[in-house]
Design a protein around this motif. Structure first.
Motif, short mmCIF file in Angstrom:
data_model
loop_
_atom_site.label_atom_id
_atom_site.label_comp_id
_atom_site.label_asym_id
_atom_site.label_seq_id
_atom_site.Cartn_x
_atom_site.Cartn_y
_atom_site.Cartn_z
N GLY A 166 0.82 -1.21 0.00
CA GLY A 166 0.00 0.00 0.00
C GLY A 166 0.84 1.25 0.00
N GLY A 167 1.89 1.27 0.82
CA GLY A 167 2.79 2.42 0.86
C GLY A 167 3.55 2.59 -0.44
N GLY A 168 3.96 1.46 -1.01
CA GLY A 168 4.68 1.51 -2.28
C GLY A 168 3.81 2.07 -3.39
N ILE A 169 2.56 1.64 -3.44
CA ILE A 169 1.64 2.15 -4.47
C ILE A 169 1.41 3.66 -4.28
N ALA A 170 1.26 4.08 -3.02
CA ALA A 170 1.05 5.52 -2.75
C ALA A 170 2.26 6.32 -3.19
N MET A 171 3.46 5.83 -2.90
CA MET A 171 4.68 6.56 -3.25
C MET A 171 4.87 6.60 -4.77
N ILE A 172 4.70 5.46 -5.41
CA ILE A 172 4.83 5.41 -6.87
C ILE A 172 3.79 6.31 -7.52
N GLY A 173 2.56 6.28 -7.00
CA GLY A 173 1.50 7.14 -7.53
C GLY A 173 1.87 8.61 -7.45
N GLY A 174 2.45 9.03 -6.33
CA GLY A 174 2.86 10.43 -6.17
C GLY A 174 3.92 10.82 -7.19
N PHE A 175 4.88 9.91 -7.43
CA PHE A 175 5.93 10.22 -8.40
C PHE A 175 5.41 10.19 -9.84
N VAL A 176 4.46 9.31 -10.13
CA VAL A 176 3.87 9.27 -11.47
C VAL A 176 3.09 10.56 -11.74
N VAL A 177 2.34 11.02 -10.75
CA VAL A 177 1.61 12.28 -10.91
C VAL A 177 2.58 13.45 -11.09
N ALA A 178 3.67 13.46 -10.32
CA ALA A 178 4.68 14.52 -10.46
C ALA A 178 5.29 14.50 -11.86
N PHE A 179 5.59 13.32 -12.39
CA PHE A 179 6.14 13.21 -13.74
C PHE A 179 5.12 13.70 -14.77
#
Length: 185
Positions: free
Chosen positions: A89-102
Motif C-alpha cells: 500500500g505504501g509503495g503504491i502511494a509513493m509510486i503514484g505520487g511520483f507518477v503524478v509529479a512526472f
C-alpha cells in the motif's frame, strides 16, 4: 551575378538606398555601425530575461511537481506506519505520487511550454521561450529536446544553470543547443 540596379528590391539595396555593395557603413559584425548599415548584429526579439527571474520560474515549476511527490511519500508513511520495509500500500502511494509529479512535468514543461513558450513558473514570472533567430515559439519537439538536455546538463554540471550570468545572450547550455532565448513577455 547581379548587375548594379538589379536585386531583390527592384534596383535598390536596401529600399531607399542607392545600389552599391557593400552598402555604405556596412559592418558584418553589426557593432558600431556608423552608417546605420545592414550588418549581422544580434538583436533579440524582446528584452532578455534576467537570471533571478529564470531561477524563480524554475523554482515555481519544481514546487508544483514536488507537491504530489511529497504527498505520495507522506501517504506511504501513513499507510505503513513504523514498519522497517515499505509495504504494498505504501509503495503504491509513493509510486503514484511520483507518477503524478512526472505527469505534471510533462504537461507543464513539455506540452504547455512547447505550445505557449511558457510553463506555469514562466507565466507567473512573465517570461517566454522563443527561437533566438526568429522570435517565434520553438514548439513541442524542440522544447522536448531542450528539456532533456537541461536534465542531462543540470545533472552533469551546475555551470549550466549559472551560465546565463556571464553569457551575452543570457543562455544556458540547453538554450544554446536548441538555439532559443528566454525573454520578458
Amino acid at each position: 551575378m547581379s548587375t548594379p540596379g538589379s536585386g531583390p528590391y527592384g534596383g535598390q539595396y536596401p529600399p531607399g538606398r542607392p545600389a552599391q555593395f557593400p552598402p555604405q557603413g556596412y559592418n558584418p559584425y553589426g557593432q558600431g555601425n556608423p552608417g546605420g548599415g545592414y550588418g549581422y548584429g544580434y538583436a533579440p526579439p524582446g528584452r532578455l530575461a534576467d537570471w533571478p527571474s529564470r531561477v524563480g520560474a524554475s523554482l515555481l515549476d519544481s514546487l508544483i511537481m514536488a507537491i504530489p511527490a511529497i504527498a505520495g511519500v507522506l501517504a506511504a508513511l501513513v499507510i505503513d506506519g513504523n514498519k522497517e520495509e515499505l509495504g504494498a500500500g505504501g509503495g503504491i502511494a509513493m509510486i503514484g505520487g511520483f507518477v503524478v509529479a512526472f505527469g505534471i512535468w510533462v504537461w507543464n514543461r513539455i506540452v504547455q511550454q512547447g505550445r505557449t513558450g511558457q510553463s506555469f513558473g514562466k507565466k507567473v514570472a512573465g517570461l517566454r521561450i522563443v527561437d533566438a533567430h526568429t522570435g517565434q515559439l520553438i514548439g513541442m519537439g524542440k522544447n522536448l529536446g531542450r528539456e532533456v538536455c537541461a536534465q542531462i546538463f543540470n545533472q552533469l554540471c551546475v555551470l549550466n544553470v549559472l551560465w546565463p550570468l556571464w553569457d551575452d545572450k543570457q543562455q544556458t547550455w540547453h538554450d544554446k543547443v536548441v538555439s532559443d532565448i528566454v525573454i520578458k513577455s
